[in-house]
Design a protein around this motif. Sequence first.
Motif, mmCIF file in Angstrom:
data_model
loop_
_atom_site.group_PDB
_atom_site.id
_atom_site.type_symbol
_atom_site.label_atom_id
_atom_site.label_comp_id
_atom_site.label_asym_id
_atom_site.label_seq_id
_atom_site.Cartn_x
_atom_site.Cartn_y
_atom_site.Cartn_z
ATOM 1 N N ASP A 296 0.782 -1.248 0.149
ATOM 2 C CA ASP A 296 -0.406 0.285 0.369
ATOM 3 C C ASP A 296 0.909 1.346 -0.159
ATOM 4 O O ASP A 296 0.721 2.412 -0.772
ATOM 5 N N GLU A 297 1.749 1.454 0.888
ATOM 6 C CA GLU A 297 2.604 2.037 1.207
ATOM 7 C C GLU A 297 3.399 2.713 -0.761
ATOM 8 O O GLU A 297 3.829 3.463 -0.971
ATOM 9 N N CYS A 299 2.863 1.661 -3.437
ATOM 10 C CA CYS A 299 1.709 2.116 -4.124
ATOM 11 C C CYS A 299 1.227 3.455 -4.444
ATOM 12 O O CYS A 299 0.989 4.689 -4.856
ATOM 13 N N MET A 300 0.972 3.979 -2.905
ATOM 14 C CA MET A 300 0.459 5.209 -2.446
ATOM 15 C C MET A 300 2.140 6.183 -3.143
ATOM 16 O O MET A 300 1.018 7.032 -3.151
ATOM 17 N N ASP A 301 3.293 5.688 -2.591
ATOM 18 C CA ASP A 301 4.193 6.632 -3.536
ATOM 19 C C ASP A 301 4.525 7.471 -4.813
ATOM 20 O O ASP A 301 4.356 7.844 -5.009
ATOM 21 N N ALA A 303 1.968 6.815 -6.098
ATOM 22 C CA ALA A 303 0.419 7.805 -6.544
ATOM 23 C C ALA A 303 0.552 8.643 -6.028
ATOM 24 O O ALA A 303 0.667 10.013 -7.720
ATOM 25 N N ARG A 304 1.324 9.534 -6.086
ATOM 26 C CA ARG A 304 1.540 10.710 -5.592
ATOM 27 C C ARG A 304 2.554 11.242 -6.524
ATOM 28 O O ARG A 304 2.300 12.647 -6.984
ATOM 29 N N SER A 334 -3.346 -0.270 -8.402
ATOM 30 C CA SER A 334 -3.382 0.035 -7.388
ATOM 31 C C SER A 334 -3.547 1.144 -7.514
ATOM 32 O O SER A 334 -3.574 2.552 -6.750
ATOM 33 N N SER A 338 -4.740 4.722 -5.593
ATOM 34 C CA SER A 338 -3.842 5.177 -4.573
ATOM 35 C C SER A 338 -4.346 7.201 -4.856
ATOM 36 O O SER A 338 -4.485 7.743 -4.721
ATOM 37 N N ALA A 339 -3.941 7.496 -6.440
ATOM 38 C CA ALA A 339 -3.846 8.899 -7.069
ATOM 39 C C ALA A 339 -4.897 9.158 -6.714
ATOM 40 O O ALA A 339 -5.479 10.429 -6.402
ATOM 41 N N GLN A 341 -7.630 8.285 -5.129
ATOM 42 C CA GLN A 341 -8.388 8.370 -3.976
ATOM 43 C C GLN A 341 -7.315 10.096 -2.774
ATOM 44 O O GLN A 341 -7.914 10.634 -1.599
ATOM 45 N N LEU A 342 -6.021 10.086 -3.400
ATOM 46 C CA LEU A 342 -5.266 11.248 -2.705
ATOM 47 C C LEU A 342 -5.479 12.520 -3.414
ATOM 48 O O LEU A 342 -5.330 13.591 -2.582
#
Length: 378
Positions: A296-297, A299-301, A303-304, A334, A338-339, A341-342
């Motif tokens: 998750d971390e 994918c979120m990175d 996504a940023r 993912s 995530s993008a 969502q962010l």
Amino acid sequence: MRKNPIFQRETLGAAVLHVRSGRATSRTTLAKALAISPSTTGLYIDQLIADGYLDESGLNQGPMGRPRRILTTRSDAGWFAGVEFNAQRIQAAGVDFSGAVQASVETAVPADATAESVIKSILSCVARLGTKMKGSLLFAGLGVPGLVNAHSGVGLHYAFIADWNNVPVVEMIGPKLGVPVILQNNLRAIALAERWFGRGHDLNNYIILGPRSGFGAAIVQNGQLIEGAHFTAGEVGRWPWPLGGDPKGATQEMHHALSAPATWRRLAGVGPRAKQPEDLRAALAAVADVTGKAWDEVCMDYARVIGCLHMILDTGVFILHGPLTVLGERFCQSISESACQLMPALRDSGLQVVHSTLGDNAGALGAASLAMEAWMPA
């Protein structure tokens, strides 16, 4: 036909590109693509046929009107060489005049390689290609890592070869091959490989994501490669990480966290100094099904980064290249989710991340694509 020889060569070259790509299959469609009169287009076509670059044969019956004779390129009119290298290996591809890949070769780059030894290996690879190709070499394209000045043909800097600084690559290679040579950053070359051989065929706007030993992006807007005023467009791996910086002074660069080796270390749960596996793709494939906090971390990175790029460039699609493609559609999906969502503003933007369908020779194919696009008849 206009008498300006430069205009004539450019138009003849453009005509071949339109036919090779399939955007023009007849005299009528080619005239529309070139935005010149049918009669003038006919003169260019006649010249290209006489010179052995195009064929006109068969009939193509459309839904209305008269049947049209079909234009095609002649695969035996000559060939293009594409060479790309990084710190581990040199890859080369031979592409015939119609754009079909006919041969490829590869050689390792030793740890103590110098600029001179790399140049010699590139020449050797092209020579090996020549033994497998038919006809004459027409043009060579080079995909070079690091910073390049494509206009002067100079490799400006590459950290993983000690003396690769201001290397006059085109000047060193062109005279020995006896044909024109064009140079480009290897990730930008890959963007052209996608145009000719991959998912970018019908796109005018897309971004190549290249998390390999570092992290870079290649940007295509309105069908044109974006280089930047100082040839550094897309060097997102040099962004500070975290993006907001670290008030305690521990800020690093983004490629330290999101390169392919760094991503494997995070997903595998090993330390940041853990030795990179010899087969990074296999190691990444082994963690492709991992779930939980690390996935998750990561994918979120990603996504940023992708979300910020999308906000700036509003691109059609992000195409993931390199070892991380083995993480599959799940990874790409993912990141997209995530993008959004962010950054809620992206939810209706059509943001899409896909993995490339091209293999490890994408850089060599891109370099050959450079040559195909730059070629003009004498």
